[in-house]
Design a protein around this motif. Sequence first.
Motif, PDB file in Angstrom:
ATOM      1  N   UNK A 164       0.822  -1.208   0.000  1.00  9.18           N
ATOM      2  CA  UNK A 164       0.000   0.000   0.000  1.00  9.18           C
ATOM      3  C   UNK A 164       0.858   1.261   0.000  1.00  9.18           C
ATOM      4  N   UNK A 165       1.899   1.261   0.808  1.00 10.21           N
ATOM      5  CA  UNK A 165       2.767   2.449   0.903  1.00 10.21           C
ATOM      6  C   UNK A 165       3.531   2.672  -0.399  1.00 10.21           C
ATOM      7  N   UNK A 166       3.992   1.572  -0.982  1.00  4.99           N
ATOM      8  CA  UNK A 166       4.784   1.725  -2.204  1.00  4.99           C
ATOM      9  C   UNK A 166       3.929   2.169  -3.382  1.00  4.99           C
ATOM     10  N   UNK A 167       2.601   2.014  -3.242  1.00  3.70           N
ATOM     11  CA  UNK A 167       1.714   2.424  -4.329  1.00  3.70           C
ATOM     12  C   UNK A 167       1.429   3.928  -4.285  1.00  3.70           C
ATOM     13  N   UNK A 168       1.805   4.578  -3.173  1.00  4.89           N
ATOM     14  CA  UNK A 168       1.571   6.022  -3.077  1.00  4.89           C
ATOM     15  C   UNK A 168       2.559   6.745  -3.978  1.00  4.89           C
TER      16      UNK A 168
ATOM     17  N   UNK B  83       3.987  12.338   7.387  1.00  4.58           N
ATOM     18  CA  UNK B  83       3.302  11.087   7.691  1.00  4.58           C
ATOM     19  C   UNK B  83       1.814  11.338   7.968  1.00  4.58           C
ATOM     20  N   UNK B  84       1.550  12.359   8.779  1.00  5.46           N
ATOM     21  CA  UNK B  84       0.168  12.620   9.194  1.00  5.46           C
ATOM     22  C   UNK B  84      -0.688  13.140   8.037  1.00  5.46           C
ATOM     23  N   UNK B  85      -0.099  13.996   7.229  1.00  3.80           N
ATOM     24  CA  UNK B  85      -0.879  14.671   6.197  1.00  3.80           C
ATOM     25  C   UNK B  85      -0.883  13.940   4.860  1.00  3.80           C
ATOM     26  N   UNK B  86       0.139  13.133   4.598  1.00  2.00           N
ATOM     27  CA  UNK B  86       0.236  12.484   3.286  1.00  2.00           C
ATOM     28  C   UNK B  86       0.086  10.966   3.422  1.00  2.00           C
TER      29      UNK B  86
ATOM     30  N   UNK C 154      -0.592   8.815   5.980  1.00  2.00           N
ATOM     31  CA  UNK C 154      -1.701   8.214   6.716  1.00  2.00           C
ATOM     32  C   UNK C 154      -3.024   8.257   5.937  1.00  2.00           C
ATOM     33  N   UNK C 155      -3.430   9.448   5.424  1.00  2.00           N
ATOM     34  CA  UNK C 155      -4.687   9.461   4.668  1.00  2.00           C
ATOM     35  C   UNK C 155      -4.633   8.613   3.402  1.00  2.00           C
ATOM     36  N   UNK C 156      -3.481   8.613   2.708  1.00  2.00           N
ATOM     37  CA  UNK C 156      -3.425   7.889   1.438  1.00  2.00           C
ATOM     38  C   UNK C 156      -3.375   6.379   1.631  1.00  2.00           C
ATOM     39  N   UNK C 157      -2.929   5.942   2.815  1.00  2.00           N
ATOM     40  CA  UNK C 157      -2.847   4.509   3.049  1.00  2.00           C
ATOM     41  C   UNK C 157      -4.127   4.020   3.752  1.00  2.00           C
ATOM     42  N   UNK C 158      -5.064   4.932   3.957  1.00  2.00           N
ATOM     43  CA  UNK C 158      -6.326   4.617   4.641  1.00  2.00           C
ATOM     44  C   UNK C 158      -7.075   3.423   4.023  1.00  2.00           C
TER      45      UNK C 158
ATOM     46  N   UNK D 240     -14.224  -2.351  -3.049  1.00  2.00           N
ATOM     47  CA  UNK D 240     -14.801  -1.630  -4.172  1.00  2.00           C
ATOM     48  C   UNK D 240     -14.407  -0.162  -4.144  1.00  2.00           C
ATOM     49  N   UNK D 241     -14.337   0.407  -2.934  1.00  2.00           N
ATOM     50  CA  UNK D 241     -14.076   1.830  -2.834  1.00  2.00           C
ATOM     51  C   UNK D 241     -12.594   2.157  -3.022  1.00  2.00           C
ATOM     52  N   UNK D 242     -11.734   1.248  -2.521  1.00  2.00           N
ATOM     53  CA  UNK D 242     -10.320   1.603  -2.530  1.00  2.00           C
ATOM     54  C   UNK D 242      -9.759   1.781  -3.927  1.00  2.00           C
ATOM     55  N   UNK D 243     -10.406   1.165  -4.910  1.00  2.00           N
ATOM     56  CA  UNK D 243      -9.934   1.289  -6.283  1.00  2.00           C
ATOM     57  C   UNK D 243      -9.958   2.755  -6.728  1.00  2.00           C
ATOM     58  N   UNK D 244     -10.970   3.519  -6.240  1.00  2.00           N
ATOM     59  CA  UNK D 244     -11.129   4.886  -6.732  1.00  2.00           C
ATOM     60  C   UNK D 244     -10.380   5.907  -5.891  1.00  2.00           C
ATOM     61  N   UNK D 245      -9.753   5.456  -4.825  1.00  2.00           N
ATOM     62  CA  UNK D 245      -9.263   6.405  -3.845  1.00  2.00           C
ATOM     63  C   UNK D 245      -8.160   7.303  -4.392  1.00  2.00           C
ATOM     64  N   UNK D 246      -7.202   6.697  -5.052  1.00  2.00           N
ATOM     65  CA  UNK D 246      -6.042   7.467  -5.506  1.00  2.00           C
ATOM     66  C   UNK D 246      -5.973   7.404  -7.027  1.00  2.00           C
ATOM     67  N   UNK D 247      -6.637   8.358  -7.701  1.00  2.00           N
ATOM     68  CA  UNK D 247      -6.578   8.300  -9.164  1.00  2.00           C
ATOM     69  C   UNK D 247      -6.641   9.690  -9.769  1.00  2.00           C
TER      70      UNK D 247
END
Lengths: 289, 274
Positions: free
Chosen positions: A174-178, A197-200, A202-206, A282-289
């Motif tokens: 998950x982290x390496x995908x950010x 960590x807190x702002x980038x 943590x939310x992106x690895x949610x 289902x939701x995580x697919x759309x999270x970071x795009x």
Amino acid sequence: MLRKLTPYLFVLPLLGFMAVFTYIPILQSVNLSFREWDFMSPTKPWVGLDNYRLLLSTRDFWNSLKVTAVFALISVPLRLALALAVASFLIRETAVSRITRGAIFLPTVTSTVSIAVVFSWVFSTDYGAINGFLKMLGFDKVSWMQDPELALYVIIFVNTWKQLGYDVIIYTAGLQAISMEYYDAAAVDGGGRFHVFRRVTFPLVMPTTYFLLVISVIDAFQVFTIVDVMTRGGPAGATDMIVNMLYRVGFTLFDIGTGSALAVLLFIFLIALALVKARVIGRRVHYDS
Amino acid sequence: MTPETSARALWIINGLTLLVAAIFLSPVLYSIWMSFQTSDAYYSGGVDFTLRNYDVAVGQYNFARYLLNSVIVSGIVTLLGISFATMAAFAFARFEFRGGNLMFGAVVATLMIPSHITLIPNYLTLARAGMLDSYAGLILPAISSGFAAFFLRQYIRGIPRALDEAAYMDGATPLKVLWRVIVPISKPAIFSMALQLFIAEWNNYIWPLVAISESDLYTLQIGLARLYRVNPGEDVIDWPLVMAASTITILPVLLGFVLVERHLVRGITMGAVK
């Protein structure tokens, strides 16, 4: 004609065994949960909801529900926090990171019975490693597994030790995908490491956290082996998880009706959790795009 | 920080990291060490190497037989499980057929079904079939892996259909296409699924505990749990002997792990993140 049959022949072995050993048993469990039976007697009289009523009125049921819930409430956040910390620390692909991740991952593929036996020694009162250290430091022996106040924490410790590697692997992916862009942007803003960590991170690895959260709660409600080997649910029911109770009711008390009722309740609860998981994926697919 | 001090800091951090990793694994490492010690040396805190614990585990407690049982059961479960999953995955990936989507849904749904709901009914089914206390009773309930079928179906869908079609043009049957075209290309995925099936079955505990009462058919997991509990009173446990049995139980997977860790990790992250 044969052409049309082909795909059915290909799926037949898998689906046949699934039907016999997974799907039909679910129906059988539901059916048996409304009956009274002890494996032996020739009849299985229908008793309606009696088994459920009986189950909900026993102290054992509420005890094992409480023990399992406490186990989940402590071990799930512990696993996730530790795993995120370890995965973040080892995120760079160096030889040391890889070896360390490998070492942490090893217990997840190791026999649970062996691990339970080895830690029975680690925590044993007279010859165990922990009490050995305590003695060296001048402290008294502690009866880790015989003390109702402590035994559950020993189980939580051992289970966390065994499962941590899985969470670390998933968090690492998950982290390496950010995307690095986010970090670059944060660097431009001049954030410190903790801020980033807190702002980038943590939310992106949610989404990964949600996924692991549900997985580890499902795991927690299916713990059996560590408890069966180390404490058998004791002392005084202090580590009696739901599946340990299920095994006892079904296979040592031979109360098939009540055992099935317990299995059905666990089934409904875990299916509900699994559906939550399906939505999360289902939701995580759309999270970071 | 000068480059020199930061290089030294890195060395220290790496050293500490490896030390923590070693401490993390130390209970298992020490259990292996202990298995080669005589009881006297262990209880008096000395060092005295011996193979006697293994001798006793094999000679007196039948662990060679348990090892054989584990190899047979896990081996057959893996072979049949991966075959059934690959065949079904091929059908779901490549054929349009009535009920196909529904069947695929039923396969995927098993990923959510906790296995404990099947414990009592499967016991009854096998008792009725006279298959408790037999290899078949250990093997049959474990050979339908919904996860492997789902995973391989996704993988096969990524293989260009043109390859299948070229083979069909040459007059190949679907079985030949599966065997000659799909399986060779899918080898990495099949291998990583087979590994997961093998490890899961090797470490399976609750089902053999329920299905087997005859000691000649114990798997290693059952044999080890029983040996540990022969004398539950703590002061009579022969720890070096128990650790020898434990080492026999974990060693095959441990050695395999060193060889194929990467395949394993890849299979797990693909399954979870995809």
